[in-house]
Design a protein around this motif. Structure first.
Motif, short mmCIF file in Angstrom:
data_model
loop_
_atom_site.label_atom_id
_atom_site.label_comp_id
_atom_site.label_asym_id
_atom_site.label_seq_id
_atom_site.Cartn_x
_atom_site.Cartn_y
_atom_site.Cartn_z
N ARG A 1 -103.18 85.71 -11.29
CA ARG A 1 -103.18 84.75 -10.19
C ARG A 1 -104.00 83.51 -10.49
NH1 ARG A 1 -104.45 88.62 -5.08
NH2 ARG A 1 -104.37 86.63 -3.96
N LEU A 2 -105.03 83.64 -11.34
CA LEU A 2 -105.83 82.49 -11.74
C LEU A 2 -105.25 81.77 -12.96
CD1 LEU A 2 -109.41 84.01 -11.36
CD2 LEU A 2 -108.39 82.26 -9.92
N ARG A 3 -104.21 82.38 -13.58
CA ARG A 3 -103.62 81.83 -14.80
C ARG A 3 -104.66 81.76 -15.91
NH1 ARG A 3 -99.76 76.86 -12.55
NH2 ARG A 3 -98.47 78.15 -11.20
N LEU A 4 -105.48 82.80 -16.01
CA LEU A 4 -106.49 82.91 -17.05
C LEU A 4 -106.24 84.17 -17.85
CD1 LEU A 4 -109.71 81.91 -15.06
CD2 LEU A 4 -108.41 80.47 -16.60
N MET A 5 -106.97 84.30 -18.95
CA MET A 5 -106.90 85.52 -19.74
C MET A 5 -107.85 86.57 -19.18
SD MET A 5 -106.52 84.08 -23.64
CE MET A 5 -107.70 82.75 -23.44
N HIS A 6 -107.53 87.85 -19.48
CA HIS A 6 -108.33 88.95 -18.97
C HIS A 6 -109.79 88.80 -19.37
CE1 HIS A 6 -109.98 93.05 -18.85
NE2 HIS A 6 -109.06 93.32 -17.92
N ARG A 7 -110.06 88.40 -20.61
CA ARG A 7 -111.44 88.31 -21.09
C ARG A 7 -112.22 87.20 -20.38
NH1 ARG A 7 -112.07 84.01 -24.37
NH2 ARG A 7 -110.23 83.09 -25.40
N GLN A 8 -111.54 86.15 -19.91
CA GLN A 8 -112.22 85.08 -19.21
C GLN A 8 -112.69 85.53 -17.82
OE1 GLN A 8 -108.98 82.24 -19.65
NE2 GLN A 8 -110.28 80.95 -20.94
N VAL A 9 -111.83 86.28 -17.11
CA VAL A 9 -112.23 86.81 -15.80
C VAL A 9 -113.35 87.82 -15.96
CG1 VAL A 9 -111.43 88.01 -13.75
CG2 VAL A 9 -109.91 86.41 -14.90
N GLU A 10 -113.25 88.67 -16.98
CA GLU A 10 -114.30 89.66 -17.23
C GLU A 10 -115.62 88.99 -17.60
OE1 GLU A 10 -114.57 93.95 -19.54
OE2 GLU A 10 -113.31 92.36 -20.36
N ALA A 11 -115.57 87.87 -18.33
CA ALA A 11 -116.79 87.15 -18.70
C ALA A 11 -117.48 86.58 -17.46
CB ALA A 11 -116.45 86.03 -19.68
N MET A 12 -116.71 86.09 -16.49
CA MET A 12 -117.33 85.59 -15.25
C MET A 12 -118.05 86.70 -14.50
SD MET A 12 -114.78 82.73 -13.57
CE MET A 12 -113.23 83.60 -13.84
N GLU A 13 -117.46 87.89 -14.45
CA GLU A 13 -118.09 88.99 -13.73
C GLU A 13 -119.30 89.54 -14.48
OE1 GLU A 13 -115.22 91.95 -12.75
OE2 GLU A 13 -114.12 90.63 -11.37
N ARG A 14 -119.45 89.23 -15.78
CA ARG A 14 -120.62 89.63 -16.55
C ARG A 14 -121.66 88.50 -16.60
NH1 ARG A 14 -117.01 90.87 -20.77
NH2 ARG A 14 -118.12 89.27 -21.98
N ASP A 15 -121.41 87.38 -15.89
CA ASP A 15 -122.29 86.21 -15.93
C ASP A 15 -122.39 85.63 -17.34
OD1 ASP A 15 -123.23 86.14 -13.13
OD2 ASP A 15 -124.08 88.09 -13.63
N ASP A 16 -121.37 85.86 -18.14
CA ASP A 16 -121.34 85.33 -19.51
C ASP A 16 -120.58 84.01 -19.50
OD1 ASP A 16 -121.44 84.93 -22.20
OD2 ASP A 16 -119.96 86.47 -22.71
#
Length: 273
Positions: free
Chosen positions: A30-45
């Motif tokens: 839905r954000l048109r992003l890759m899985h690793r980018q969404v996961e990086a936001m949730e890790r504060d990376d």
């Protein structure tokens, strides 16, 4: 948890997503992003997301998707006061009932017409409004001959459309030496509004779409190889660049690396101040 006992930006995003039953894959789609980018936001990376302007744009879009107020999360990223992020509850979608199916409604309307038309016709024929066989035939009034016949212009039939006049060719003023002026480059897009400037150099053909903060489309065209364009507007910009590996981009004179945002051949991202 942070040292002050408040949840971090990534933890707030993750808890809001899990509370709404949204998976990481669904959020990325839905954000048109890759899985690793969404996961990086949730890790504060946020460093792995590229330049800070991109990380802020990702967090803003993710917060809006989850119904959060993005400004409080962006303030935490800038080292601002750590106030709890406000949550705007979204109304759950109403379950779709079979009674609201458009096919059912059309079927009921068709059945109503099939039943109602014969009943109405039968009632009309058996009422006083219908013509009875024994009713006298009214006399037919013969018009008197006209004293004179006036000649009137014959009107054209309603279904005959007069041909539209051919559009006049545009007049291009000649220069002082008699040669026509050069046409502006097709890739150049300029706006009179003051604001930030995006400069793009196209090494190969590239379809490009750019919107400003109000959602107004600033650029939407296929740019030929070897062309360049300057786009003026108010940030944040929503940017879509096709064949992105062949495009060089600067933002207010600063070079922008498009590689972290390319999915197959298309780069999609939000560019903030």
């Amino acid at each position: 948890m942070s040292g002050s006992g408040l949840a971090s930006v990534g933890q707030i995003l993750r808890e809001a997503r899990e509370a709404q039953g949204i998976t990481l894959d669904n959020a990325a789609m839905r954000l048109r992003l890759m899985h690793r980018q969404v996961e990086a936001m949730e890790r504060d990376d946020f460093e792995s997301l590229g330049q800070p302007v991109f990380a802020r744009g990702f967090v803003r879009n993710y917060a809006r998707l989850l119904g959060l107020v993005p400004e409080s999360l962006l303030a935490r990223m800038d080292g601002g006061p750590t106030e709890p992020a406000a949550f705007v509850p979204t109304e759950p979608a109403l379950p779709r009932s079979w009674l609201t199916s458009p096919w059912l409604i059309l079927s009921l309307l068709g059945l109503l017409l099939v039943v109602a038309v014969p009943v109405a016709l039968y009632a009309w024929l058996n009422s006083d409004g219908g013509e009875r066989p024994d009713a006298p035939t009214p006399a037919v009034m013969q018009p008197r001959p006209a004293a004179a016949v006036a000649t009137a212009p014959v009107a054209a039939p309603a279904d005959v459309v007069a041909p539209a006049p051919a559009p006049a060719s545009p007049v291009i003023p000649a220069t002082t030496d008699g040669t026509p002026p050069e046409a502006p480059a097709s890739g150049a897009v300029e706006s009179a509004a003051e604001g930030s400037v995006l400069h793009l150099d196209f090494g190969d053909e590239s379809w490009t779409e750019i919107k400003d903060a109000s959602g107004r489309m600033l650029m939407r065209q296929l740019n030929p190889a070897g062309s360049s364009a300057d786009v003026h507007g108010q940030p944040p910009f929503d940017v879509v660049i096709g064949n992105a590996t062949q495009v060089q981009m600067t933002y207010n004179g600063r070079p922008i690396d498009l590689k972290p945002f390319i999915d197959v051949t298309v780069a999609r991202f939000t560019l903030e101040e």
